[in-house]
Design a protein around this motif. Structure first.
Motif, PDB file in Angstrom:
ATOM      1  N   TYR A  12     -47.893   2.119 -17.494  1.00  0.00           N
ATOM      2  CA  TYR A  12     -46.680   1.456 -16.273  1.00  0.00           C
ATOM      3  C   TYR A  12     -47.352   1.052 -14.926  1.00  0.00           C
ATOM      4  CZ  TYR A  12     -43.989   3.920 -19.759  1.00  0.00           C
ATOM      5  OH  TYR A  12     -43.214   4.074 -21.079  1.00  0.00           O
ATOM      6  N   GLY A  13     -48.883   1.292 -14.916  1.00  0.00           N
ATOM      7  CA  GLY A  13     -49.664   1.131 -13.941  1.00  0.00           C
ATOM      8  C   GLY A  13     -49.511  -0.605 -13.192  1.00  0.00           C
ATOM      9  N   LYS A  14     -49.403  -1.443 -14.353  1.00  0.00           N
ATOM     10  CA  LYS A  14     -49.471  -2.676 -13.766  1.00  0.00           C
ATOM     11  C   LYS A  14     -50.585  -3.427 -13.016  1.00  0.00           C
ATOM     12  CE  LYS A  14     -44.603  -2.859 -13.643  1.00  0.00           C
ATOM     13  NZ  LYS A  14     -42.959  -3.284 -12.848  1.00  0.00           N
ATOM     14  N   LEU A  22     -41.281  13.221   8.397  1.00  0.00           N
ATOM     15  CA  LEU A  22     -42.434  14.066   7.519  1.00  0.00           C
ATOM     16  C   LEU A  22     -42.413  13.644   6.391  1.00  0.00           C
ATOM     17  CD1 LEU A  22     -43.643  16.580   9.872  1.00  0.00           C
ATOM     18  CD2 LEU A  22     -44.674  14.589   9.353  1.00  0.00           C
ATOM     19  N   ALA A  23     -40.997  13.804   5.496  1.00  0.00           N
ATOM     20  CA  ALA A  23     -40.086  14.090   4.266  1.00  0.00           C
ATOM     21  C   ALA A  23     -40.804  12.608   3.645  1.00  0.00           C
ATOM     22  CB  ALA A  23     -38.609  13.655   4.837  1.00  0.00           C
ATOM     23  N   ALA A  24     -40.630  11.436   4.594  1.00  0.00           N
ATOM     24  CA  ALA A  24     -41.600  10.551   3.992  1.00  0.00           C
ATOM     25  C   ALA A  24     -42.255  10.565   2.898  1.00  0.00           C
ATOM     26  CB  ALA A  24     -41.733   9.881   4.682  1.00  0.00           C
ATOM     27  N   MET A  25     -43.397  11.268   3.948  1.00  0.00           N
ATOM     28  CA  MET A  25     -44.995  11.784   3.571  1.00  0.00           C
ATOM     29  C   MET A  25     -44.673  12.571   2.088  1.00  0.00           C
ATOM     30  SD  MET A  25     -46.512  12.470   6.728  1.00  0.00           S
ATOM     31  CE  MET A  25     -48.314  12.322   5.689  1.00  0.00           C
ATOM     32  N   ALA A  26     -43.653  13.057   1.079  1.00  0.00           N
ATOM     33  CA  ALA A  26     -43.970  14.038   0.165  1.00  0.00           C
ATOM     34  C   ALA A  26     -44.552  13.128  -1.212  1.00  0.00           C
ATOM     35  CB  ALA A  26     -41.977  13.713  -0.500  1.00  0.00           C
ATOM     36  N   GLU A  27     -45.756  14.303  -1.300  1.00  0.00           N
ATOM     37  CA  GLU A  27     -46.554  13.497  -2.339  1.00  0.00           C
ATOM     38  C   GLU A  27     -46.380  14.275  -3.654  1.00  0.00           C
ATOM     39  OE1 GLU A  27     -51.167  12.044  -2.431  1.00  0.00           O
ATOM     40  OE2 GLU A  27     -49.973  11.863  -0.773  1.00  0.00           O
ATOM     41  N   PRO A  28     -46.522  13.755  -4.848  1.00  0.00           N
ATOM     42  CA  PRO A  28     -46.174  15.093  -6.245  1.00  0.00           C
ATOM     43  C   PRO A  28     -47.605  15.143  -6.631  1.00  0.00           C
ATOM     44  CG  PRO A  28     -46.449  12.691  -6.975  1.00  0.00           C
ATOM     45  CD  PRO A  28     -45.710  12.749  -5.655  1.00  0.00           C
ATOM     46  N   GLN A  79     -41.931   9.711 -19.130  1.00  0.00           N
ATOM     47  CA  GLN A  79     -40.790   9.703 -18.420  1.00  0.00           C
ATOM     48  C   GLN A  79     -41.660  10.172 -16.947  1.00  0.00           C
ATOM     49  OE1 GLN A  79     -38.050   7.692 -18.879  1.00  0.00           O
ATOM     50  NE2 GLN A  79     -37.753   7.422 -16.527  1.00  0.00           N
ATOM     51  N   LEU A  80     -41.917  10.961 -17.210  1.00  0.00           N
ATOM     52  CA  LEU A  80     -42.767  11.673 -15.693  1.00  0.00           C
ATOM     53  C   LEU A  80     -43.349  10.342 -14.838  1.00  0.00           C
ATOM     54  CD1 LEU A  80     -42.907  13.810 -13.648  1.00  0.00           C
ATOM     55  CD2 LEU A  80     -44.830  14.691 -14.880  1.00  0.00           C
ATOM     56  N   TYR A  81     -45.088   9.863 -15.864  1.00  0.00           N
ATOM     57  CA  TYR A  81     -45.256   9.814 -15.594  1.00  0.00           C
ATOM     58  C   TYR A  81     -45.152   8.358 -15.232  1.00  0.00           C
ATOM     59  CZ  TYR A  81     -48.582  13.892 -16.601  1.00  0.00           C
ATOM     60  OH  TYR A  81     -49.220  15.064 -16.320  1.00  0.00           O
ATOM     61  N   ARG A  82     -43.965   7.488 -16.105  1.00  0.00           N
ATOM     62  CA  ARG A  82     -43.880   6.490 -15.326  1.00  0.00           C
ATOM     63  C   ARG A  82     -43.112   6.031 -14.449  1.00  0.00           C
ATOM     64  NH1 ARG A  82     -38.825   3.611 -19.301  1.00  0.00           N
ATOM     65  NH2 ARG A  82     -38.150   4.874 -17.057  1.00  0.00           N
ATOM     66  N   ASN A  83     -42.043   7.127 -13.377  1.00  0.00           N
ATOM     67  CA  ASN A  83     -41.640   7.708 -12.778  1.00  0.00           C
ATOM     68  C   ASN A  83     -42.710   7.551 -11.485  1.00  0.00           C
ATOM     69  OD1 ASN A  83     -39.003   7.500 -14.223  1.00  0.00           O
ATOM     70  ND2 ASN A  83     -38.839   9.538 -13.853  1.00  0.00           N
ATOM     71  N   LEU A  84     -43.929   8.617 -11.580  1.00  0.00           N
ATOM     72  CA  LEU A  84     -44.736   9.132 -10.428  1.00  0.00           C
ATOM     73  C   LEU A  84     -45.595   7.544 -10.168  1.00  0.00           C
ATOM     74  CD1 LEU A  84     -46.919  12.151 -10.158  1.00  0.00           C
ATOM     75  CD2 LEU A  84     -47.775   9.639 -10.198  1.00  0.00           C
ATOM     76  N   LEU A  85     -45.974   6.417 -11.400  1.00  0.00           N
ATOM     77  CA  LEU A  85     -46.456   5.226 -11.121  1.00  0.00           C
ATOM     78  C   LEU A  85     -45.911   4.544 -10.196  1.00  0.00           C
ATOM     79  CD1 LEU A  85     -48.293   4.915 -14.193  1.00  0.00           C
ATOM     80  CD2 LEU A  85     -49.236   5.868 -12.243  1.00  0.00           C
ATOM     81  N   GLU A  86     -44.688   4.754 -10.532  1.00  0.00           N
ATOM     82  CA  GLU A  86     -43.473   3.395  -9.857  1.00  0.00           C
ATOM     83  C   GLU A  86     -43.387   3.947  -8.565  1.00  0.00           C
ATOM     84  OE1 GLU A  86     -40.334   3.097 -12.561  1.00  0.00           O
ATOM     85  OE2 GLU A  86     -41.173   1.850 -13.961  1.00  0.00           O
ATOM     86  N   TYR A  87     -43.164   5.299  -8.614  1.00  0.00           N
ATOM     87  CA  TYR A  87     -42.856   5.883  -7.122  1.00  0.00           C
ATOM     88  C   TYR A  87     -44.249   5.416  -5.838  1.00  0.00           C
ATOM     89  CZ  TYR A  87     -42.835   9.348  -3.319  1.00  0.00           C
ATOM     90  OH  TYR A  87     -42.311  10.397  -2.284  1.00  0.00           O
ATOM     91  N   GLY A  88     -45.196   6.191  -6.045  1.00  0.00           N
ATOM     92  CA  GLY A  88     -46.017   5.424  -5.682  1.00  0.00           C
ATOM     93  C   GLY A  88     -46.958   3.619  -5.406  1.00  0.00           C
ATOM     94  N   MET A  89     -46.169   2.991  -5.906  1.00  0.00           N
ATOM     95  CA  MET A  89     -46.385   1.947  -5.365  1.00  0.00           C
ATOM     96  C   MET A  89     -44.929   0.829  -5.172  1.00  0.00           C
ATOM     97  SD  MET A  89     -48.889  -0.577  -5.689  1.00  0.00           S
ATOM     98  CE  MET A  89     -50.430   0.581  -6.033  1.00  0.00           C
ATOM     99  N   ASP A  90     -44.276   1.568  -5.321  1.00  0.00           N
ATOM    100  CA  ASP A  90     -42.325   1.164  -4.736  1.00  0.00           C
ATOM    101  C   ASP A  90     -42.634   0.052  -3.094  1.00  0.00           C
ATOM    102  OD1 ASP A  90     -39.703   0.678  -4.438  1.00  0.00           O
ATOM    103  OD2 ASP A  90     -38.764   1.739  -5.081  1.00  0.00           O
ATOM    104  N   LYS A  91     -42.242  -0.266  -2.984  1.00  0.00           N
ATOM    105  CA  LYS A  91     -41.955  -1.428  -2.091  1.00  0.00           C
ATOM    106  C   LYS A  91     -41.130  -0.691  -1.126  1.00  0.00           C
ATOM    107  CE  LYS A  91     -46.033  -4.592  -2.902  1.00  0.00           C
ATOM    108  NZ  LYS A  91     -46.156  -5.780  -2.661  1.00  0.00           N
ATOM    109  N   GLY A  92     -40.220  -0.921  -1.930  1.00  0.00           N
ATOM    110  CA  GLY A  92     -38.306  -0.184  -1.130  1.00  0.00           C
ATOM    111  C   GLY A  92     -38.901   0.643  -0.608  1.00  0.00           C
TER     112      GLY A  92
END
Length: 219
Positions: free
Chosen positions: A2-4, A123-129, A184-197
């Motif tokens: 999923y990391g592309k 600050l909430a925008a910086m939340a990181e898993p 599914q969890l790790y896919r979501n995590l990778l997509e969230y970290g790179m999401d430009k939206g």
């Protein structure tokens, strides 16, 4: 999968955290930094053309030190999340401590970068898993800055409180269902970290900060 090609799962077990971003226990005795490294982190890969170009522009702007570790290469690499891994007989609270120190130091560095770039961030925008893995159990946590928590208190760059919250979600690899849930969890995590939206970590926070630094902004 999923990391592309944009992620690198990097082993950081032997890499020291920059003391400027470490936590200090409140003990009433001589200050001593808590330095417990984690096992793995996700780094924004130098092999990706767009990310590599960003790193080059950061170097030209003299803002290339973008992470909280001392290693010559890794401190010039943007990092995301952290994973502390122990065998089934490992101590879970120890894994939590090591993961918490790592992710708190990472967020302190990112807060510093945001200030330097002059980027106003909620600050909430910086939340990181971040995660601990002990045997079959994968536990998920969320870390975020808290303005009402004390930092080191000495006026150094590390000043700034970070709260690490257990999500309550525990997934296991000893069942087929658990394995698919983790995928599914790790896919979501990778997509969230790179999401430009606007709802993605890159789009609403880290990408904005690094692009600001690359343009030569100084807070």
């Amino acid at each position: 999968m999923y990391g592309k090609g944009k992620w690198w799962l990097q082993n950081v077990q032997s890499q020291s955290i920059n003391p400027d971003y470490l936590s200090i226990p409140i003990t009433g005795v001589k200050e001593k930094f808590i330095d417990r490294k984690t096992d793995y982190t996700l780094s924004y890969s130098h092999r990706d053309a767009d990310i590599s170009s960003l790193y080059s522009r950061l170097a030209v702007a003299y803002h290339d030190e973008v992470s909280h570790v001392m290693d010559t290469f890794t401190k010039r690499t943007a990092l995301f999340s952290g994973l502390e891994i122990k065998p089934s007989y490992g101590i879970h609270t120890e894994a939590e401590l090591q993961m918490s120190i790592w992710i708190a130091a990472s967020l302190r560095k990112k807060m510093e970068l945001a200030r330097t770039a002059g980027v106003n961030i909620v600050l909430a925008a910086m939340a990181e898993p971040a995660l601990t893995i002990v045997g079959h159990e994968h536990c998920i946590y969320y870390a975020y800055p808290r303005s009402d928590l004390a930092g080191s208190g000495d006026g150094s760059r590390s000043e700034g409180g970070v709260h690490v919250l257990a999500s309550g979600l525990v997934l296991r690899t000893d069942s087929v269902r658990g394995v698919f849930q983790l995928l599914q969890l790790y896919r979501n995590l990778l997509e969230y970290g790179m999401d430009k939206g606007d709802d993605g970590y890159w789009g609403r926070f880290l990408g904005r900060v690094l692009e600001g630094l690359a343009s030569g902004r100084r807070g």
